[in-house]
Motif scaffolding. Structure first.
Motif, PDB file in Angstrom:
ATOM      1  N   ARG A 550       0.808  -1.210   0.000  1.00 34.10           N
ATOM      2  CA  ARG A 550       0.000   0.000   0.000  1.00 34.10           C
ATOM      3  C   ARG A 550       0.841   1.259   0.000  1.00 34.10           C
ATOM      4  O   ARG A 550       0.308   2.368  -0.105  1.00 34.10           O
ATOM      5  CB  ARG A 550      -0.924   0.012   1.218  1.00 34.10           C
ATOM      6  CG  ARG A 550      -2.039  -0.999   1.220  1.00 34.10           C
ATOM      7  CD  ARG A 550      -3.080  -0.679   0.164  1.00 34.10           C
ATOM      8  NE  ARG A 550      -3.723   0.594   0.427  1.00 34.10           N
ATOM      9  CZ  ARG A 550      -4.818   0.734   1.171  1.00 34.10           C
ATOM     10  NH1 ARG A 550      -5.394  -0.326   1.688  1.00 34.10           N
ATOM     11  NH2 ARG A 550      -5.354   1.928   1.360  1.00 34.10           N
ATOM     12  N   ASP A 551       2.165   1.137   0.173  1.00 30.47           N
ATOM     13  CA  ASP A 551       3.021   2.306   0.283  1.00 30.47           C
ATOM     14  C   ASP A 551       3.334   2.902  -1.088  1.00 30.47           C
ATOM     15  O   ASP A 551       3.212   2.245  -2.128  1.00 30.47           O
ATOM     16  CB  ASP A 551       4.321   1.948   1.002  1.00 30.47           C
ATOM     17  CG  ASP A 551       4.099   1.592   2.467  1.00 30.47           C
ATOM     18  OD1 ASP A 551       3.053   2.008   3.005  1.00 30.47           O
ATOM     19  OD2 ASP A 551       4.955   0.905   3.051  1.00 30.47           O
ATOM     20  N   ALA A 552       3.807   4.156  -1.059  1.00 29.29           N
ATOM     21  CA  ALA A 552       4.113   4.851  -2.309  1.00 29.29           C
ATOM     22  C   ALA A 552       5.237   4.172  -3.072  1.00 29.29           C
ATOM     23  O   ALA A 552       5.333   4.310  -4.293  1.00 29.29           O
ATOM     24  CB  ALA A 552       4.473   6.307  -2.013  1.00 29.29           C
ATOM     25  N   GLY A 553       6.111   3.437  -2.370  1.00 31.68           N
ATOM     26  CA  GLY A 553       7.224   2.787  -3.031  1.00 31.68           C
ATOM     27  C   GLY A 553       6.865   1.536  -3.798  1.00 31.68           C
ATOM     28  O   GLY A 553       7.724   0.933  -4.448  1.00 31.68           O
ATOM     29  N   PHE A 554       5.611   1.113  -3.736  1.00 34.45           N
ATOM     30  CA  PHE A 554       5.188  -0.119  -4.425  1.00 34.45           C
ATOM     31  C   PHE A 554       4.519   0.232  -5.751  1.00 34.45           C
ATOM     32  O   PHE A 554       3.688   1.136  -5.812  1.00 34.45           O
ATOM     33  CB  PHE A 554       4.219  -0.908  -3.559  1.00 34.45           C
ATOM     34  CG  PHE A 554       3.709  -2.176  -4.221  1.00 34.45           C
ATOM     35  CD1 PHE A 554       4.432  -3.344  -4.156  1.00 34.45           C
ATOM     36  CD2 PHE A 554       2.506  -2.171  -4.915  1.00 34.45           C
ATOM     37  CE1 PHE A 554       3.972  -4.504  -4.767  1.00 34.45           C
ATOM     38  CE2 PHE A 554       2.034  -3.317  -5.533  1.00 34.45           C
ATOM     39  CZ  PHE A 554       2.781  -4.485  -5.451  1.00 34.45           C
ATOM     40  N   THR A 555       4.883  -0.494  -6.795  1.00 38.42           N
ATOM     41  CA  THR A 555       4.223  -0.329  -8.089  1.00 38.42           C
ATOM     42  C   THR A 555       3.941  -1.700  -8.694  1.00 38.42           C
ATOM     43  O   THR A 555       4.705  -2.640  -8.508  1.00 38.42           O
ATOM     44  CB  THR A 555       5.091   0.485  -9.069  1.00 38.42           C
ATOM     45  OG1 THR A 555       6.379  -0.150  -9.198  1.00 38.42           O
ATOM     46  CG2 THR A 555       5.270   1.914  -8.588  1.00 38.42           C
TER      47      THR A 555
END
Length: 676
Positions: A550-555
């Motif tokens: 769910r974090d911004a670093g995940f794509t």
């Protein structure tokens, strides 16, 4: 809201297979050593609001400005209260739970029905207490629900849009069942029965003035953010019945060639006058309408859409296109309750048509979404696809005129049938978003962070406003490590943590790493200031960072679904995908503070249906290394992939590949990277 039957099943497009594609990583350069705890970094050199610099790369999956709302219906106790006669405490607890759900789903607005049947969810001098509160029309619930709801929403920095049904008096046609003091009983000439229901007659000027007065009482007395009308204007057609308004037409219809044009003008006057009165009283309160999704079909009117369904212009006398072109509303939220490929009213066709209508007008376009259809029994096959709603928002990205979505209704967001809402949130609502700004006012002055302190439970921030401005709310941004200030940090929502109407915040997601925080201020119309100077919070002990899906670093690409099925998950959900003979990895990005040795651990739920050889890719200093993990076992705990030499910088450190020949879902949930 009106519900409609869908037509033929959704036509799925063929999914192409990608030939072998080599994996590659682009690594950033090393960063300077982190400043001491509490150090101040200079503010980005922007000339306007945060993210104002041009040419910043943005991620369409994390848009910065989006209105995300759900309807909370009170009529017939659809959503809230769940039933009549609940205690004050139970009613309030239920409503808080709806707001908490909205916040968990990264929504920033609720549209709450406060006048469902010519009654009120506040102590109105014009109309009786709503029966949907106590079970008895006119029964005092023992508190002021509207004041309570507005206060609770604002405490979470969620906008409160008050939803009014203009003409409906009752879902029955017996006036003696209305409370004796009801205006529709005291003024029998104001009402008519049609289709087993009672309505106020829109053609009587005194009725129009009364409805406007009833709405304006809520506008002037409460700190609502918006006034919202639904799709019920004149009654929807009933077979074998005609609207009994001949006498009103004879009295008030002079100058109109037919009753139909007169009826449309009656609704036009209500919309125009109400908008004017709202803005005269409180210029910041938004006025919007959520009409039936079809204005007119092109076969009837060349200005209409390429559809063949019921036309609101003719059926309920709602000339919604005119309201947009005249600027009588701030936003339009058509109920586009059909799936992609529907033969009568295709979602993509209608969304594109509405986008063309609002273009250049200054009226904002929201799309009313049919969450109630997703996974529901009896719906078309398209609605049994978990990705149908998510695909709607994916299509919306083609039209910049679409600035948000409203979902009907709250209970369906909570139900999350077939995981459709989780899929939508994972694909489109993974980060918070700011309400889109409107109007041309100047942005507030930048606030100043006064303290940033690491505590056992996270990082505590405090700030103060500039003395020359009075912001309504604030946005908090966090950037990993302490890089040089960059306007592109604020170009989308990837670094946005939270919005609040307070002047303090505790970041409970902060781990032991180094972070830089920024705060911006927003006014009542959501114009955002330039960011504050950054405040650095240094790492404590050995560097360790956790990156959750769910974090911004995940794509991850569109082939990755979102689920919360397993209780062994990390955080609130995890991502899953079918194996394919193609390169489509999900990536966990982290800021590595310095070159060195790092232990990498993974977290995933386990299930016998998951993959026995999921490839995890580690972007080690000497080149990518692949470790196969059996995800059928050892779930719900940290599992070590080993110790690796990593380069410094912010980059994709760990990937989960779908390129595997064994069967079963591959899972991406969380990784932990620790300096050793």
């Amino acid at each position: 809201m009106t519900t409609y039957r869908a037509g033929r099943p959704w036509r799925s497009a063929a999914i192409g297979r990608i030939a072998a594609v080599a994996l590659s990583l682009v690594l950033t350069g090393a960063l300077a050593p982190a400043p001491a705890a509490g150090a101040v970094a200079p503010a980005p050199a922007t000339t306007g609001a945060a993210g104002g610099a041009a040419a910043c790369p943005t991620d369409p999956a994390t848009p910065k400005h989006r209105l995300r709302a759900m309807w909370i219906a009170s009529v017939a106790n659809i959503d809230w209260p769940s039933r009549t006669g609940l205690s004050v405490q139970a009613q309030q607890a239920e409503f808080r739970a709806w707001l908490d759900l909205a916040a968990q789903r990264n929504m920033n607005a609720v549209v709450v029905q406060v006048r469902p049947t010519a009654d009120a969810f506040w102590p109105s001098p014009h109309e009786p207490w709503s029966q949907w509160l106590t079970g008895t029309q006119g029964g005092d619930p023992g508190y002021d629900p509207l004041a309570f709801m507005v206060s609770e929403a604002h405490a979470r920095d969620i906008e409160f849009h008050a939803w009014f049904n203009p003409y409906r008096v009752a879902n029955h046609d017996d006036p003696t069942r209305l409370v004796a003091t009801h205006p529709a009983r005291r003024n029998p000439g104001w009402r008519f029965a049609h289709g087993g229901k009672l309505y106020y007659n829109p053609g009587i000027p005194a009725v129009r003035g009364f409805i406007e007065d009833a709405v304006m009482d809520a506008v002037t007395r409460y700190d609502i953010d918006g006034v919202h009308l639904d799709d019920y204007f004149y009654p929807y057609p009933v077979s074998g019945e005609t609207i009994p308004d001949a006498s009103a037409y004879a009295q008030y219809g002079a100058g109109f060639g037919n009753v139909h044009d007169w009826r449309r003008d009656n609704v036009n006057l209500l919309v125009k006058e109400l908008g004017q009165r709202i803005h005269a009283a409180k210029s910041w309160v938004e006025f919007g309408v959520s009409p039936f999704g079809i204005w007119r079909n092109a076969a009837t009117d060349p200005l209409g859409s390429q559809t063949s369904g019921m036309q609101s212009y003719d059926a309920v006398y709602a000339d919604t296109r005119l309201w947009v072109k005249q600027g009588w509303v701030d936003y339009i939220a058509p109920q586009v309750y059909w799936h992609i490929g529907h033969p009568t009213a295709d979602y993509e066709t209608l969304t594109a048509w509405w986008a063309s209508v609002v273009k250049g007008t200054g009226v904002r376009l929201l799309i009313g979404q049919a969450a109630y259809r997703a996974g529901a029994a009896g719906q078309d096959a398209a609605w049994q696809r978990p990705g149908e709603l998510a695909d709607h928002l994916q299509y919306n990205r083609r039209h910049p005129e679409v600035v948000g979505d409203v979902f009907f209704s709250a209970k369906d967001i909570r139900a999350d049938r077939i995981g459709a809402v989780s899929r939508l949130v994972g694909d489109h609502y993974s980060r918070p978003a700011l309400i889109p700004a409107r109007g041309g006012a100047a942005a507030p002055a930048s606030p100043s962070i006064t303290s940033a302190t690491r505590l056992p439970g996270g990082v505590s921030l405090s700030w103060q406003r500039d003395g020359s401005s009075s912001p309504l709310s604030y946005a908090i941004y966090r950037v990993d490590s302490s890089p040089a200030a960059d306007p592109c940090f604020f170009a989308d929502a990837r670094n946005l943590l939270k919005t609040t109407r307070g002047t303090s915040f505790t970041d409970t997601t902060a781990t032991a790493g180094t972070y830089t925080y920024y705060v911006t201020a927003m006014d009542r119309l959501h114009h955002e200031s330039a960011p504050s100077a950054g405040r650095v919070v240094a790492a404590t002990g050995p560097f360790s960072v956790v990156v959750d899906n769910r974090d911004a670093g995940f794509t991850a690409g569109s082939g990755w679904g979102t689920s919360s099925f397993s209780s062994q998950l990390h955080g609130t959900d995890y991502r899953f995908a079918e194996p394919v003979a193609a390169s489509d990895p999900a990536w966990f990005k982290a800021q590595i503070p310095a070159a060195g040795s790092y232990r990498i651990e993974i977290w995933h739920p386990a299930n016998s249906g998951y993959n026995s050889a999921t490839p995890f890719i580690v972007a080690a200093g000497g080149g990518n290394q692949v470790i196969n993990v059996d995800q059928r076992v050892s779930g719900g705990q940290w599992r070590s992939l080993g110790t690796f030499t990593l380069s410094a910088g912010a980059y994709n450190v760990v990937g989960v590949s779908r390129w595997v020949s064994t069967a079963g879902y591959v899972i991406a949930d969380a990784v932990r990277i620790t300096r050793v």
